[in-house]
Write a protein that holds these residues in place. Structure first.
Motif, mmCIF file in Angstrom:
data_model
loop_
_atom_site.group_PDB
_atom_site.id
_atom_site.type_symbol
_atom_site.label_atom_id
_atom_site.label_comp_id
_atom_site.label_asym_id
_atom_site.label_seq_id
_atom_site.Cartn_x
_atom_site.Cartn_y
_atom_site.Cartn_z
ATOM 1 N N VAL A 67 19.615 0.944 5.489
ATOM 2 C CA VAL A 67 18.595 1.367 4.546
ATOM 3 C C VAL A 67 17.248 1.473 5.268
ATOM 4 O O VAL A 67 16.478 2.379 5.001
ATOM 5 C CB VAL A 67 18.529 0.401 3.348
ATOM 6 C CG1 VAL A 67 17.410 0.763 2.415
ATOM 7 C CG2 VAL A 67 19.833 0.374 2.601
ATOM 8 N N LYS A 68 16.988 0.533 6.206
ATOM 9 C CA LYS A 68 15.735 0.590 6.949
ATOM 10 C C LYS A 68 15.629 1.876 7.759
ATOM 11 O O LYS A 68 14.568 2.485 7.848
ATOM 12 C CB LYS A 68 15.622 -0.594 7.908
ATOM 13 C CG LYS A 68 15.326 -1.896 7.269
ATOM 14 C CD LYS A 68 15.148 -2.945 8.361
ATOM 15 C CE LYS A 68 15.317 -4.330 7.818
ATOM 16 N NZ LYS A 68 15.201 -5.335 8.879
ATOM 17 N N GLU A 69 16.750 2.266 8.356
ATOM 18 C CA GLU A 69 16.754 3.486 9.147
ATOM 19 C C GLU A 69 16.492 4.704 8.264
ATOM 20 O O GLU A 69 15.790 5.632 8.667
ATOM 21 C CB GLU A 69 18.086 3.643 9.867
ATOM 22 C CG GLU A 69 18.126 4.825 10.794
ATOM 23 C CD GLU A 69 19.443 4.911 11.550
ATOM 24 O OE1 GLU A 69 19.770 6.014 11.989
ATOM 25 O OE2 GLU A 69 20.125 3.881 11.682
ATOM 26 N N GLY A 70 17.038 4.699 7.060
ATOM 27 C CA GLY A 70 16.801 5.798 6.132
ATOM 28 C C GLY A 70 15.340 5.912 5.740
ATOM 29 O O GLY A 70 14.791 7.010 5.668
ATOM 30 N N VAL A 71 14.699 4.769 5.501
ATOM 31 C CA VAL A 71 13.277 4.780 5.156
ATOM 32 C C VAL A 71 12.462 5.317 6.330
ATOM 33 O O VAL A 71 11.528 6.102 6.150
ATOM 34 C CB VAL A 71 12.805 3.362 4.763
ATOM 35 C CG1 VAL A 71 11.290 3.312 4.623
ATOM 36 C CG2 VAL A 71 13.466 2.907 3.483
ATOM 37 N N ARG A 72 12.850 4.918 7.541
ATOM 38 C CA ARG A 72 12.137 5.380 8.730
ATOM 39 C C ARG A 72 12.284 6.889 8.900
ATOM 40 O O ARG A 72 11.310 7.602 9.152
ATOM 41 C CB ARG A 72 12.653 4.653 9.970
ATOM 42 C CG ARG A 72 11.898 4.974 11.233
ATOM 43 C CD ARG A 72 12.381 4.119 12.383
ATOM 44 N NE ARG A 72 13.805 4.242 12.621
ATOM 45 C CZ ARG A 72 14.334 5.097 13.499
ATOM 46 N NH1 ARG A 72 13.556 5.864 14.206
ATOM 47 N NH2 ARG A 72 15.646 5.156 13.657
ATOM 48 N N VAL A 73 13.491 7.387 8.732
ATOM 49 C CA VAL A 73 13.743 8.821 8.891
ATOM 50 C C VAL A 73 13.024 9.623 7.811
ATOM 51 O O VAL A 73 12.413 10.667 8.099
ATOM 52 C CB VAL A 73 15.260 9.105 8.878
ATOM 53 C CG1 VAL A 73 15.536 10.591 8.797
ATOM 54 C CG2 VAL A 73 15.915 8.506 10.095
ATOM 55 N N VAL A 74 13.086 9.149 6.584
ATOM 56 C CA VAL A 74 12.419 9.858 5.483
ATOM 57 C C VAL A 74 10.901 9.851 5.690
ATOM 58 O O VAL A 74 10.231 10.869 5.497
ATOM 59 C CB VAL A 74 12.801 9.241 4.119
ATOM 60 C CG1 VAL A 74 11.928 9.787 3.007
ATOM 61 C CG2 VAL A 74 14.259 9.502 3.816
ATOM 62 N N ILE A 124 10.929 10.126 -2.549
ATOM 63 C CA ILE A 124 11.839 9.499 -3.516
ATOM 64 C C ILE A 124 13.232 10.121 -3.426
ATOM 65 O O ILE A 124 14.243 9.410 -3.462
ATOM 66 C CB ILE A 124 11.260 9.606 -4.938
ATOM 67 C CG1 ILE A 124 10.039 8.696 -5.060
ATOM 68 C CG2 ILE A 124 12.301 9.256 -5.996
ATOM 69 C CD1 ILE A 124 9.238 8.882 -6.329
ATOM 70 N N LEU A 125 13.305 11.444 -3.299
ATOM 71 C CA LEU A 125 14.605 12.102 -3.164
ATOM 72 C C LEU A 125 15.314 11.677 -1.879
ATOM 73 O O LEU A 125 16.527 11.461 -1.870
ATOM 74 C CB LEU A 125 14.438 13.617 -3.187
ATOM 75 C CG LEU A 125 14.114 14.234 -4.533
ATOM 76 C CD1 LEU A 125 13.764 15.708 -4.371
ATOM 77 C CD2 LEU A 125 15.271 14.067 -5.484
ATOM 78 N N GLY A 126 14.566 11.553 -0.794
ATOM 79 C CA GLY A 126 15.149 11.119 0.468
ATOM 80 C C GLY A 126 15.661 9.694 0.403
ATOM 81 O O GLY A 126 16.743 9.379 0.926
ATOM 82 N N LEU A 127 14.911 8.817 -0.237
ATOM 83 C CA LEU A 127 15.380 7.436 -0.390
ATOM 84 C C LEU A 127 16.625 7.372 -1.265
ATOM 85 O O LEU A 127 17.555 6.613 -0.982
ATOM 86 C CB LEU A 127 14.278 6.563 -0.993
ATOM 87 C CG LEU A 127 13.107 6.246 -0.076
ATOM 88 C CD1 LEU A 127 12.103 5.363 -0.803
ATOM 89 C CD2 LEU A 127 13.566 5.581 1.197
ATOM 90 N N GLY A 128 16.646 8.173 -2.308
ATOM 91 C CA GLY A 128 17.825 8.227 -3.167
ATOM 92 C C GLY A 128 19.046 8.722 -2.413
ATOM 93 O O GLY A 128 20.156 8.215 -2.586
ATOM 94 N N ALA A 129 18.840 9.703 -1.552
ATOM 95 C CA ALA A 129 19.949 10.230 -0.749
ATOM 96 C C ALA A 129 20.461 9.199 0.238
ATOM 97 O O ALA A 129 21.615 9.251 0.647
ATOM 98 C CB ALA A 129 19.494 11.483 -0.009
ATOM 99 N N VAL A 151 22.317 5.988 -2.246
ATOM 100 C CA VAL A 151 23.591 6.254 -2.923
ATOM 101 C C VAL A 151 24.783 5.949 -2.012
ATOM 102 O O VAL A 151 25.695 5.215 -2.404
ATOM 103 C CB VAL A 151 23.633 7.689 -3.485
ATOM 104 C CG1 VAL A 151 25.019 8.063 -3.954
ATOM 105 C CG2 VAL A 151 22.620 7.836 -4.609
ATOM 106 N N PRO A 152 24.841 6.463 -0.776
ATOM 107 C CA PRO A 152 25.972 6.104 0.098
ATOM 108 C C PRO A 152 25.962 4.630 0.493
ATOM 109 O O PRO A 152 27.024 4.029 0.680
ATOM 110 C CB PRO A 152 25.793 6.984 1.334
ATOM 111 C CG PRO A 152 24.830 8.018 0.974
ATOM 112 C CD PRO A 152 24.021 7.503 -0.160
ATOM 113 N N ALA A 153 24.773 4.040 0.630
ATOM 114 C CA ALA A 153 24.700 2.619 0.996
ATOM 115 C C ALA A 153 25.285 1.748 -0.110
ATOM 116 O O ALA A 153 26.023 0.786 0.165
ATOM 117 C CB ALA A 153 23.256 2.224 1.275
#
Length: 75
Positions: free
Chosen positions: A1-8, A50-55, A58-60
């Motif tokens: 999840v941290k990596e997703g926040v960083r990428v977004v 918000i859309l990027g975090l949601g994306a 959901v898989p996490a």
């Protein structure tokens, strides 16, 4: 999840810089609005964030709910 926040965050930040640059280039075509319209940039950037975090969430969440033992036995 941290990596997703960083990428977004990186994507939204880069997109914001590019959007300001393109708006500056096209400022002669804008009528009755400044190319640095802060409210537009905030709303669009926030929506994409918000859309990027949601994306990413959901898989996490689906991965968290999956039983690892069941998956390993099926192989």
């Amino acid at each position: 999840v941290k990596e997703g926040v960083r990428v977004v965050s990186l994507g939204v930040g880069t997109g914001l810089v590019v959007a300001v640059w393109v708006a500056w280039l096209l400022r002669s075509f804008l009528v009755d609005v400044s190319y640095l319209d802060v409210s537009t940039y905030v709303v669009v950037s926030g929506s994409f964030f918000i859309l990027g975090l949601g994306a990413g969430f959901v898989p996490a969440i689906a991965a968290i709910r999956t039983d690892v033992c069941t998956l390993l036995r099926s192989e």
